[in-house]
Design an enzyme around this catalytic site. Sequence first.
Site, short mmCIF file in Angstrom:
data_model
loop_
_atom_site.label_atom_id
_atom_site.label_comp_id
_atom_site.label_asym_id
_atom_site.label_seq_id
_atom_site.Cartn_x
_atom_site.Cartn_y
_atom_site.Cartn_z
N ILE A 278 0.83 -1.20 0.00
CA ILE A 278 0.00 0.00 0.00
C ILE A 278 0.86 1.25 0.00
O ILE A 278 0.59 2.21 -0.74
CB ILE A 278 -0.96 -0.02 1.20
CG1 ILE A 278 -1.94 -1.18 1.08
CG2 ILE A 278 -1.73 1.30 1.29
CD1 ILE A 278 -2.83 -1.39 2.29
N ARG B 61 -4.23 1.44 10.94
CA ARG B 61 -4.84 0.96 12.18
C ARG B 61 -4.95 2.12 13.16
O ARG B 61 -4.01 2.90 13.32
CB ARG B 61 -4.04 -0.18 12.80
CG ARG B 61 -4.11 -1.50 12.03
CD ARG B 61 -5.49 -2.13 12.14
NE ARG B 61 -5.56 -3.43 11.48
CZ ARG B 61 -5.95 -3.62 10.23
NH1 ARG B 61 -6.28 -2.56 9.48
NH2 ARG B 61 -6.02 -4.84 9.72
N GLU C 34 -13.05 1.45 17.42
CA GLU C 34 -14.12 1.33 16.43
C GLU C 34 -15.24 0.41 16.93
O GLU C 34 -14.95 -0.58 17.60
CB GLU C 34 -13.57 0.77 15.11
CG GLU C 34 -12.55 1.68 14.46
CD GLU C 34 -12.01 1.11 13.15
OE1 GLU C 34 -12.62 0.15 12.61
OE2 GLU C 34 -11.00 1.61 12.66
N HIS D 156 -13.94 3.58 8.05
CA HIS D 156 -13.11 2.40 7.75
C HIS D 156 -13.52 1.77 6.41
O HIS D 156 -13.91 0.60 6.34
CB HIS D 156 -13.23 1.36 8.87
CG HIS D 156 -12.06 0.41 8.89
ND1 HIS D 156 -11.63 -0.23 10.04
CD2 HIS D 156 -11.22 -0.03 7.91
CE1 HIS D 156 -10.60 -1.01 9.77
NE2 HIS D 156 -10.33 -0.90 8.47
N ILE D 157 -13.39 2.57 5.35
CA ILE D 157 -13.82 2.11 4.03
C ILE D 157 -12.64 1.98 3.04
O ILE D 157 -12.85 1.94 1.83
CB ILE D 157 -14.89 3.05 3.43
CG1 ILE D 157 -14.39 4.51 3.37
CG2 ILE D 157 -16.19 2.95 4.22
CD1 ILE D 157 -15.33 5.45 2.63
N GLY D 158 -11.43 1.91 3.57
CA GLY D 158 -10.27 1.80 2.68
C GLY D 158 -10.36 0.64 1.72
O GLY D 158 -9.94 0.72 0.57
#
Length: 307
Positions: A140, A222, A251, A269-271
């Site tokens: 990434i 994270r 979360e 948290h939509i990566g």
Amino acid sequence: MDELFDTQLNTEDEIMSRDELIAAMADTDVLVPTVTDRIDAAMIAEAGDQLGLIASFGAGTDHIDLKAARDHKIMVTNTPGVFTDDTADLTMALIIGVPRRIREGVSLIRKGEWTGWAPSGMLGRRLGGKVLGIVGMGRIGQAVAHRAKAFGLDVVYHNRKPLPEALERMLGATYVEDLDTLLSASDIVTLHCPYTDATHEMINERTLGLMKAGAALINTARGDLVDQEALLAAIYDGHLVGAGLDVYPDEPKVDPRLLSHPNIMTLPHIGSATAEGREASGEKVIANIRFWADGHRPPDQVLDALV
């Protein structure tokens, strides 16, 4: 999976409780958790003797006690690589959005408070010529560096070891051996390292203090990599211009102070949340199970779990 195996599914798309997970582990050969399902040593100890594989749906493995799995001779697999571009794309949205005050601009429009174009209205910062510091240069991190180059950002990175020189040239990235030096040199810092005991709250009061005045922090990795209280203090006292966050320490709870600041972009948290990525991850899970069931080593076995 229903076509291939005797499958019990959680069809509600909701997080299973600890007791529900323990019950599922009691009489299954394979458990397929997601990255929000915490599988600790005590749970693994209660698992039935037939449990031989934890085929995680997702790339991360910090939610599974790998040592306990190894001690109980339970293999662990994950689904690396399928979310690389998706997460890098979202990271770039935050890298662009925080300096350009996108959240604040959207809020003005939606509240009906925009009074029209003005020479000094909503001034942000351009990306070209700024220094992007990438912490963690795996798949990434490299994908982010590739995208950042197209926006004219100067990329520096910190990693456990430098990339091959040819790859550095291709990405236009410069290795910085010391994290403190990277933080002090960067206009934008983006986190792409795994969560471990060593990286717990690596971004804290001391390290945030090393960052440039007016710098921004991006985190799509994270939540526990960042001391949230220290980050809030750094932003609210004006040391940092803002932050772009897709992950949080507790979360799905999100601190209201993150939500109220005009230049903290908060995402749920939509990566990895693309239809294509989730389908590819599911296909990897099925492939790992089939290899294991046939007595072969799965392609995505987590090496830390080797006996």
